[in-house]
Design an enzyme around this catalytic site. Sequence first.
Site, PDB file in Angstrom:
ATOM      1  N   SER A 152       0.800  -1.227   0.000  1.00  7.72           N
ATOM      2  CA  SER A 152       0.000   0.000   0.000  1.00  7.72           C
ATOM      3  C   SER A 152       0.834   1.279   0.000  1.00  7.72           C
ATOM      4  O   SER A 152       0.392   2.297  -0.513  1.00  7.72           O
ATOM      5  CB  SER A 152      -0.987  -0.003   1.161  1.00  7.72           C
ATOM      6  OG  SER A 152      -0.324  -0.314   2.354  1.00  7.72           O
ATOM      7  N   HIS A 202       1.837   4.505   4.954  1.00  8.39           N
ATOM      8  CA  HIS A 202       1.042   5.224   3.959  1.00  8.39           C
ATOM      9  C   HIS A 202       1.558   6.641   3.774  1.00  8.39           C
ATOM     10  O   HIS A 202       1.662   7.142   2.655  1.00  8.39           O
ATOM     11  CB  HIS A 202      -0.433   5.258   4.379  1.00  8.39           C
ATOM     12  CG  HIS A 202      -1.077   3.905   4.340  1.00  8.39           C
ATOM     13  ND1 HIS A 202      -2.346   3.667   4.819  1.00  8.39           N
ATOM     14  CD2 HIS A 202      -0.634   2.712   3.874  1.00  8.39           C
ATOM     15  CE1 HIS A 202      -2.652   2.379   4.650  1.00  8.39           C
ATOM     16  NE2 HIS A 202      -1.619   1.788   4.087  1.00  8.39           N
TER      17      HIS A 202
END
Length: 325
Positions: A152, A202
């Site tokens: 991610s 992230h």
Amino acid sequence: MERGRRSNGMLPLLALHAVSEYCRLGWKPPVTAGLLAANTLIYLRQPAFVDSMLPTLHEVLFNPHLILKHRDLKRFLLSAFYHIDESHLVYNMMSLLWKGIQLETSMGSVEFASMVAALLGMSQGITLVLAKSLLFFDYGRAYYQEYAVGFSGVLFAMKVVLNSQSDNYTYIHGLTIPSRYAAWAELVLIQMFVPRVSFLGHLGGILAGILYLRLKALYSGRDPLTTIVSGFSNVLNWPLRVVRNLCGFRQRQISGRRTIGGRHMNTPSIWTCRACTFDNSGWLSVCEMCGTSRDDGLSSVGSSNQSHDLSLEELRLRRVERFGR
Ligand SMILES: [Zn+2]
């Protein structure tokens, strides 16, 4: 780790989805397909020889403390290609599918491959630096000891690159924000839905995307990484080219650099769900993740607009229902 994982039926669905998406495309982006296959095979630990070669999940978990202590490059790089469970993998791969198709079609495979390599290194590196710097504060210790895996970070970086040239607006929870900042909204929202995700990972991805764009703007010509990847792919393609020439095939011409988000591409454009920020294929009219309609309330102004907005709790429930967590 464990062989022969139990499937809750989502993986075959992902495979079906990816294949049908690829069938629709005139030109099939090979690097995106390779990344999807690599992540999936690493998760499944198949075929058998892959299993014997691969380190276990616990040997590659991204942990700032261990990476710095042992200068562990394996954890640093491989952790991005491992996933905790099937829903984790499928969520990331769906996201990779749309972003990869868009980016690879617009920039070409060689540049896309070198970009993914750069984003991978930068997002992991920035996450590491962030974790280390947070040690100066007391609460940072938790981040330093955190374990994380998954693609991610790179996906957040891709989202930044993908949206960088967009003049469009994204509607999220009644807020109109420029698409360029959609990754920041996703950073916050995903944290609310799934508190267990790596916030720092992230954030590192978003900063890597921004850094990549800055560096690219400085370079007018080809960056060195693209030249290396290009050289490699020339060597790898050589036997293929010989065969092609012998058989009289002409390599399909990829018509240059199409603009990202432009209307003349034969790829579906991505639209960001205004309820849950998931990036969906342009072919879909309903969000893959939460079922919100693409045009829901966009054209109408007024009170009816609000009624379509899902509450956070409702969204969380839908996601849990879909992904079992
Ligand atoms: Zn959605």
